[in-house]
Each structure stands twice: as C-alpha cells, then as structure tokens.
Write a protein that holds these residues in place. Structure first.
Motif, PDB file in Angstrom:
ATOM      1  N   HIS A  32       0.746  -1.249   0.172  1.00  0.00           N
ATOM      2  CA  HIS A  32       0.043   0.207  -0.028  1.00  0.00           C
ATOM      3  C   HIS A  32       0.975   1.204   0.065  1.00  0.00           C
ATOM      4  O   HIS A  32       0.403   2.203  -0.656  1.00  0.00           O
ATOM      5  CB  HIS A  32      -0.875   0.005   1.167  1.00  0.00           C
ATOM      6  N   ILE A  33       2.005   1.204   0.950  1.00  0.00           N
ATOM      7  CA  ILE A  33       2.923   2.576   0.891  1.00  0.00           C
ATOM      8  C   ILE A  33       3.603   2.349  -0.579  1.00  0.00           C
ATOM      9  O   ILE A  33       3.601   3.766  -1.061  1.00  0.00           O
ATOM     10  CB  ILE A  33       3.923   2.214   1.846  1.00  0.00           C
ATOM     11  N   ALA A  34       4.066   1.438  -1.008  1.00  0.00           N
ATOM     12  CA  ALA A  34       4.703   1.481  -2.467  1.00  0.00           C
ATOM     13  C   ALA A  34       3.677   2.134  -3.364  1.00  0.00           C
ATOM     14  O   ALA A  34       4.369   3.050  -4.198  1.00  0.00           O
ATOM     15  CB  ALA A  34       5.157   0.204  -2.825  1.00  0.00           C
ATOM     16  N   LYS A  85     -10.651  12.096   0.325  1.00  0.00           N
ATOM     17  CA  LYS A  85     -10.245  13.390   0.105  1.00  0.00           C
ATOM     18  C   LYS A  85      -8.877  13.375  -0.700  1.00  0.00           C
ATOM     19  O   LYS A  85      -8.551  14.213  -1.631  1.00  0.00           O
ATOM     20  CB  LYS A  85      -9.931  14.049   1.539  1.00  0.00           C
ATOM     21  N   VAL A  86      -7.937  12.489  -0.556  1.00  0.00           N
ATOM     22  CA  VAL A  86      -6.860  12.065  -1.204  1.00  0.00           C
ATOM     23  C   VAL A  86      -6.933  11.809  -2.838  1.00  0.00           C
ATOM     24  O   VAL A  86      -6.289  12.555  -3.630  1.00  0.00           O
ATOM     25  CB  VAL A  86      -6.034  11.236  -0.415  1.00  0.00           C
ATOM     26  N   ARG A  87      -7.646  10.944  -2.868  1.00  0.00           N
ATOM     27  CA  ARG A  87      -7.954  10.389  -4.139  1.00  0.00           C
ATOM     28  C   ARG A  87      -8.738  11.493  -5.178  1.00  0.00           C
ATOM     29  O   ARG A  87      -8.272  11.707  -6.272  1.00  0.00           O
ATOM     30  CB  ARG A  87      -8.814   9.283  -4.259  1.00  0.00           C
ATOM     31  N   PHE A  88      -9.541  12.291  -4.699  1.00  0.00           N
ATOM     32  CA  PHE A  88     -10.175  13.239  -5.376  1.00  0.00           C
ATOM     33  C   PHE A  88      -9.172  14.312  -5.788  1.00  0.00           C
ATOM     34  O   PHE A  88      -8.732  14.857  -6.788  1.00  0.00           O
ATOM     35  CB  PHE A  88     -11.099  14.171  -4.680  1.00  0.00           C
ATOM     36  N   ASN A 146       0.641  11.069   6.261  1.00  0.00           N
ATOM     37  CA  ASN A 146       0.342  10.979   7.635  1.00  0.00           C
ATOM     38  C   ASN A 146      -0.655   9.729   7.909  1.00  0.00           C
ATOM     39  O   ASN A 146      -0.838   9.096   9.069  1.00  0.00           O
ATOM     40  CB  ASN A 146      -0.200  12.227   8.043  1.00  0.00           C
ATOM     41  N   ILE A 147      -1.650   9.628   6.914  1.00  0.00           N
ATOM     42  CA  ILE A 147      -2.730   8.686   6.952  1.00  0.00           C
ATOM     43  C   ILE A 147      -2.413   7.428   7.135  1.00  0.00           C
ATOM     44  O   ILE A 147      -3.144   6.501   7.255  1.00  0.00           O
ATOM     45  CB  ILE A 147      -3.950   9.088   6.245  1.00  0.00           C
ATOM     46  N   LEU A 148      -1.197   6.983   6.414  1.00  0.00           N
ATOM     47  CA  LEU A 148      -0.862   5.700   6.061  1.00  0.00           C
ATOM     48  C   LEU A 148      -0.752   4.976   7.473  1.00  0.00           C
ATOM     49  O   LEU A 148      -1.003   3.871   7.573  1.00  0.00           O
ATOM     50  CB  LEU A 148       0.310   5.616   5.039  1.00  0.00           C
ATOM     51  N   ALA A 208      -6.618   3.906  -0.853  1.00  0.00           N
ATOM     52  CA  ALA A 208      -7.771   3.789  -0.812  1.00  0.00           C
ATOM     53  C   ALA A 208      -8.292   3.219   0.546  1.00  0.00           C
ATOM     54  O   ALA A 208      -9.335   3.861   1.330  1.00  0.00           O
ATOM     55  CB  ALA A 208      -8.650   2.827  -1.748  1.00  0.00           C
ATOM     56  N   PRO A 209      -7.608   2.386   1.300  1.00  0.00           N
ATOM     57  CA  PRO A 209      -8.168   1.747   2.346  1.00  0.00           C
ATOM     58  C   PRO A 209      -7.842   2.683   3.519  1.00  0.00           C
ATOM     59  O   PRO A 209      -8.412   2.622   4.369  1.00  0.00           O
ATOM     60  CB  PRO A 209      -7.297   0.475   2.471  1.00  0.00           C
ATOM     61  N   TYR A 210      -7.223   3.790   3.479  1.00  0.00           N
ATOM     62  CA  TYR A 210      -6.687   4.699   4.316  1.00  0.00           C
ATOM     63  C   TYR A 210      -7.503   6.049   4.351  1.00  0.00           C
ATOM     64  O   TYR A 210      -7.257   6.920   5.014  1.00  0.00           O
ATOM     65  CB  TYR A 210      -5.238   4.792   4.441  1.00  0.00           C
ATOM     66  N   ASP A 211      -8.092   6.196   3.070  1.00  0.00           N
ATOM     67  CA  ASP A 211      -8.504   7.550   2.520  1.00  0.00           C
ATOM     68  C   ASP A 211     -10.021   7.523   2.961  1.00  0.00           C
ATOM     69  O   ASP A 211     -10.753   7.599   2.027  1.00  0.00           O
ATOM     70  CB  ASP A 211      -8.474   7.914   0.985  1.00  0.00           C
ATOM     71  N   ILE A 212     -10.290   7.602   4.374  1.00  0.00           N
ATOM     72  CA  ILE A 212     -11.590   7.373   4.840  1.00  0.00           C
ATOM     73  C   ILE A 212     -11.860   8.747   5.842  1.00  0.00           C
ATOM     74  O   ILE A 212     -10.848   9.048   6.625  1.00  0.00           O
ATOM     75  CB  ILE A 212     -11.932   5.991   5.383  1.00  0.00           C
TER      76      ILE A 212
END
Length: 504
Positions: free
Chosen positions: A23-25, A90-93, A150-152, A221-225
């Motif tokens: 996910h980080i990569a 937020k991030v994906r947008f 930060n959100i990861l 995606a799993p963290y962008d909540i």
C-alpha cells in the motif's frame, strides 16, 4: 482494516496503526507522477519559444514569477482540502483532480496552443494561463502526497520507510523518462526539441502519470476514509473542520512547526545554491576539468542513495527522527569540512584527466577520493532527508495533541509556501556571488582558468552555504521536544483523548 491484527502494533502501552508495504509503495507513486510532469515542464522555455514565439528571457521571467504563485496556492488549496470530503475520498479526489488540471494545461501548451498560431501578447497570455492551471494542479497532487504520509501510518518504526519509496521513485522515474524522451521520442523529430517533439512527449507523460496516479489511488484507498481525518472532539461536540483561525494559530503557536521550517528551509536554500548550474560548471568543468563527471556520478549514485535511504529509515525507526536529523547533520558538517580541504588544497584537475586516459597513480587516487566524498555526501544527506520527512509527520501529530485539530495539509503547505519563496533565491544568490569573482557579463564555462578565486568561490557555494544551513538545523532542533519517547507519549495522549471523546 481496523480488525486486521497485522496492521496494529503495540509498544509501551501505545497502539500504532500500520500500513501494508505494498500500500505504501503504491500510495507514494504520487511523486512518480509528479516527476513525469516536472521533467516535461523542464522544457517550458522551449515550449514557449517554439509554440508561441516567446523569447527565452521572457519565458524565464514567467517561470520565475510562477514560483511565487506556486507558494501562494499551497495554503489556499490546503485550506480547501482540510475542509473537503467526498464519496471518493479526500486524497484520491485531490490526486485525480490535480492530474486532470495538469493534463489540460500541458495539452493546451504542447498540442492545442501550437495550432492556434498565437504570438506576441496573445501567445504570452495563453502560455501564462496554461502555466497557472498547471501549477494549481501540481499543488493539488503535491499536498495529496504529503497527506498520504500521515494517514498511512503513525508507527514511528514504519513512517521513515515512506521516504524510501519517494526516494526510489525520484531516482528511477527521471532516469526512465529521460531515456524515453532522448532515445525514443527525440530521434523521431531529428533531435529537435520543437513543437512535434513536445506534442508527442506530452501525450506520453499524461498516460504514464495517469498510470502512476491510478496505482496511487489503489494504494491509499483503504486509508482515505473520513475517520482518518478526524481531530479530537471536545465535550461531545461534532468534529469541526479546521478554520482559517485554526490555521493561523498553527503557524503562530506550534513551536515544533517553526523549528521544522527553520531547519528544512535553511537546508533547502543552501542546497539550491550549491546545485545551481553555474556552481556545477565551476566544479566539474573548471575545478575537475570534465562536465561528464557530473552525469556519470549521478547515475552511479542512484543505488547507494537508495540503500542509505533504507538505512536512514531503519535508524530513524529506532531512534526517532529528531535524533537522526541532529546526529547525521553533524556527520554532514564533518564530512564536508574534509571535502572542502580536499577541493581547496589538492590538484583537482587530475580527476578530469582520468576520463582522458590518464591512469597515473596520482590521477586515479584523486578520482577515487572525489568519488568517495561525493557518494558519502549523498548518502549522509539522504539519511537527513528521510528523517526530516518523518519529522514533518511528527509535527502533524503534535499539533493534533496540542489543539485537537488534524491538519496535515496545512502543515505541509505552510512549509512548502516558505520553502518555495526562500529557495527561489538560490540561483540568484549563486549568480550574484560569482559576480564577485568577475563573472558579470559571461557565465562560467568548461575550460576557464582555475584561479584561486574560482576555487574558493566554488567551495563557498558548494559547501560553505550548506554548512551554514546545517548549523541552522542544529540550532532549530536543539530545543525540539519531539524525541522518540515524547512521540510515544503524544500517540498515547491522542488515543486516550479520542476514547474519552467517544465516552469510552
């Protein structure tokens, strides 16, 4: 995700949220996409001249002026993103909207604008508008990439590894894209960087960057909540979005952010001065006698730099980012003092003769010594860079514990705003400094005589200014409270406050 025990680590009573390595990569590929666009826009001078007939000097002024706008857009877009939510995250947008703006801007510049036959004031106006759109898009993606960090994860052992992926992409993408541009695209157009070349290059960049950004969206995606962007609710109130007043309070009252900005921007200004084109020419073309040395060592330094980024991440994970910043900044100062002595008092021109076939013992030893200094310098700077990136994430958590507000975009934008303004003076300072030794009407060129003043000025710009920057870092970080153990206390405090707010 919350029930996956592999994403949880407990230490000293603190529960840390971790991210999967893949996910980080993927998430950090925002930087890879940005780098693709950045390499294209390095040719903005040629684009302006070939497509709109803009004089090179005028294009240079436009690009220089754009840095100020670039800095201003950071806090404005950060304010928007701190308060923004959508069903797509937020991030994906932010990533995909930023890509869309950049794609539109570069397509207008490289593909459509050339067909409109715009010249004079109309051409300049069109080019400037496109560049403004590009900057806004670039800022959206840049801030999204910083929020990712930060959100990861909030695990101090894992956070520094995020910088390793960024470092790897910053080396690999330019190398690959440069080969594609120079060896595949450019020969199709008789090696002329003109309208047809940039039109094709732009299409490639848009597609390649889209690929990177889609992968980044998958990774984050799993963290962008929404729950990962919540601050600490007080007295049963709903979580309020950061206001403009909160953002001003962050800048005014967060001493750790102020220390970080002083440390990071002083280093950045010094490095910008040292990496100016005129300094590279004075070092490689005059002191060493071969401009080829720079490009060769840049390619060879890629693997050692990535290795030391990994080493730096491991050390920062064990000792804390503040300690690593301080310790390795001291190492940088010590090594560079020795490097300065080498450059000032040895026959450096022998290094360049090795590339001309001189394999005498003296020449080979001089070349080996220079290579070791260069690699060592890059390695130590890389460790400092990785720990500095991790420290910025610590500042975000410190602010949430201090004020209850979670503002990763604002922290990044505040630093970026000041950094861009300060570092924009780097090339100007370097140019003014070399004017003191006679380069007022002409720029340094390979083959110019190696005078004592050239030798001293090269060392001042290449090493002297960075040492001053590192000293500023040490002074800034001396009173910082964000040690490894302090960050443990902060994470524990945040967890307790959130539980209390939920009535647990």
């Amino acid at each position: 995700m919350g029930k996956d025990k592999s994403l949880i680590r407990e230490e000293n009573g603190v529960t840390y949220k971790r991210a999967k390595t893949w996910h980080i990569a993927l998430a950090m590929m925002t930087g890879a996409g940005q780098m693709a666009f950045y390499l294209l826009m390095n040719g903005a001078t040629y684009i302006g001249n070939s497509n709109f007939g803009i004089l090179v000097a005028v294009t240079g002024l436009i690009i220089t002026g754009s840095r100020l706008l670039d800095g201003i857009t950071d806090p404005v877009i950060a304010f928007f993103l701190e308060r923004f939510n959508s069903r797509f995250g937020k991030v994906r947008f932010s990533i995909m909207f930023g890509w869309l703006l950049m794609a539109i801007a570069t397509t207008l510049m490289c593909n459509i604008g050339a067909k409109l036959s715009l010249t004079g004031a109309a051409g300049i106006t069109f080019f400037v508008l496109c560049y403004v759109i590009y900057i806004i898009g670039y800022t959206f993606v840049s801030i999204a990439g910083q929020i990712n960090m930060n959100i990861l994860t909030n695990d101090p052992k894992q956070r520094p590894t995020i910088g390793v992926w960024s470092t790897a992409y910053s080396y690999l993408v330019p190398m690959i894209m440069s080969v594609v541009a120079s060896a595949v695209i450019l020969p199709r157009f008789n090696n002329i960087q003109g309208t047809e070349y940039f039109a094709t290059y732009n299409v490639v960049v848009i597609l390649v960057s889209l690929f990177f950004y889609i992968l980044a969206c998958i990774g984050i995606a799993p963290y962008d909540i929404p729950e990962n962007f919540e601050g600490i609710k007080k007295d049963g109130e709903t979580d309020e979005k950061p206001s403009f007043k909160d953002m001003l309070a962050l800048i005014k009252e967060n001493k750790e952010l102020q220390r970080f900005i002083m440390a990071a921007t002083s280093d950045k200004l010094a490095q910008t001065i040292g990496s100016a084109a005129v300094v590279s020419t004075m070092l490689n073309g005059i002191m060493l006698g071969s401009m080829a040395i720079s490009s060769i060592l840049s390619a060879l330094a890629m693997l050692p730099s990535i290795i030391f980024a990994i080493i730096g991440a491991k050390i920062a994970g064990k000792q804390g980012s503040r300690k690593v910043m301080i310790d390795w900044t001291k190492n940088c100062i010590g090594l560079n003092i020795a490097f300065a002595v080498y450059l000032l008092f040895t026959p450096t021109t022998l290094v360049g003769t090795v590339f001309g076939g001189n394999l005498s013992t003296g020449a080979v030893l001089m070349a080996i010594t220079y290579v070791l200094f260069t690699f060592g310098n890059n390695a130590m700077k890389m460790v400092v860079s990785v720990s500095t990136s991790a420290f910025r994430m610590d500042v975000v958590d410190y602010e949430m514990d201090r004020s209850g507000k979670y503002m990763p975009a604002t922290v990044s934008a505040t630093y970026s705003f000041i950094d861009k303004i300060v570092s924009s003076f780097g090339a100007t300072i370097a140019t003014l400094m070399i004017g003191l030794i006679g380069y007022t009407t002409t720029a340094p060129q390979q083959g110019d005589p190696l005078t004592f003043s050239v030798r001293v000025m090269t060392v001042i710009l290449l090493i002297g200014f960075p040492i001053v920057g590192w000293i500023c870092t040490l002074l800034a970080m001396k009173n910082s409270e964000l040690t490894y153990h302090k960050m443990e206390e902060i994470q524990k405090s945040i967890g307790e406050k959130k539980k209390a707010a939920m009535g647990q």
